[in-house]
Motif scaffolding. Structure first.
Motif: not given
Length: 321
Positions: A12-23, A232-238, A269-272, A287-291
């Protein structure tokens, strides 16, 4: 406080979270996280890993590590007396209950005929609960325990209270290592009778970065990571309309339930992802990426490169799907 209200407030404060932050929040929040407050392994938990199934897994890794470092370990003739300085540094990332470390080091000491007090153990663990299990498995006299300051994830005092090594303590430890002293000595192993344990010390670290300076004495290093990087947490891209979009965790129209959504535009994350045409990509591909994994691997390489060790060995075990 429960984890769901915490996530709702953040969204609610910052908007939807990347899946990595949620994980990251769900897994390692210092008081509410999945790994922070319960034993997740075995029949009473949610899954079983190879070290919990058979000791053969640990034995195999022990054989590999000793073979790789054989030319740099103490000769068998020195096994009668405790080692004055470390013969081996054992590093494990995400050591779970400590089962793998316990079984592997017991086998390694027997195979290589290592003297008592010759192995210094370094465990990278974010969970206070699991740190306690690891201390018990390794026979450490001073089992790390969670404290009230565990709610402050960046607190160096929390690390010290849990038996971990803070940056301030690291300098003192390096000086002690030069003199051959040991911190957090291990107690006698229950299965060894009167035989002294090869484990000289056990130290805990919140992150790979904190390992810096832990190997100043110049002993060889064996690094093991079993199902560490793949947890470890991942970002999911579609791929949508010819561009990458990131999967986010947001709230449904009621504002109460969590739901998956996509970013309106490409995110950081998409720019990676490098689209150079070498791999065909069509709409609907994911695709999943894990910084976080990249950062941990980079830090580990940096720490090892700076260590004056004569040799390194490593075993990283992960599973795809």
């Amino acid at each position: 406080m429960a984890l769901l209200p915490l996530l709702q407030k953040a969204i609610k404060l910052a908007g939807p979270l990347p899946l990595a932050a949620y994980m990251r929040t769900c897994l390692t929040h210092p008081t509410l996280g999945y790994y922070a407050k319960q034993d997740v392994f075995g029949a009473a938990g949610d899954f079983v890993t190879a070290p919990e199934v058979s000791q053969l897994f640990a034995d195999s890794l022990a054989v590999y590590g000793i073979h790789a470092l054989a030319d740099h370990l103490a000769p068998a003739a020195t096994t009668a007396a405790p080692a004055a300085t470390p013969v081996l540094h054992y590093v494990e990332l995400g050591p779970g209950r400590g089962t793998l470390a316990s079984d592997l080091l017991r086998a390694a000491a027997k195979i290589a005929k290592l003297p008592p007090d010759s192995i210094h153990v370094h465990l990278v663990e974010a969970s206070p609960f699991l740190s306690g299990s690891q201390a018990k498995a390794l026979g450490a006299r001073h089992a790390p325990a969670a404290s009230a300051s565990a709610a402050q994830p960046n607190s160096r005092r929390r690390s010290a209270r849990r038996g971990k090594v803070s940056r301030t303590e690291a300098a003192a430890r390096r000086e002690r290592a030069k003199r051959g002293s040991r911190e957090t000595p291990s107690g006698p192993r229950a299965t060894s009778g009167s035989e002294r344990s090869a484990i000289a010390s056990v130290a805990w670290y919140d992150s790979v970065r904190e390992l810096e300076g832990a190997f100043a004495d110049g002993a060889p290093i064996y690094v093991v990571a079993n199902e560490f990087f793949d947890a470890l947490p991942v970002h999911q891209l579609l791929r949508v309309d010819g561009a990458w979009r990131e999967r986010l965790v947001g709230l449904d129209p009621s504002g109460d339930a969590l739901t998956l959504t996509l970013s309106d535009a490409p995110t950081l994350a998409c720019s990676m992802v490098v689209d150079d045409g070498s791999v065909p990509v069509v709409d609907g591909d994911g695709i999943e990426i894990s910084p976080d994994s990249w950062a941990a691997a980079k830090e580990l390489a940096r720490v090892l490169a700076a260590a004056p060790a004569p040799a390194f060995a490593g075993a990283i075990i992960d599973y795809g799907w």
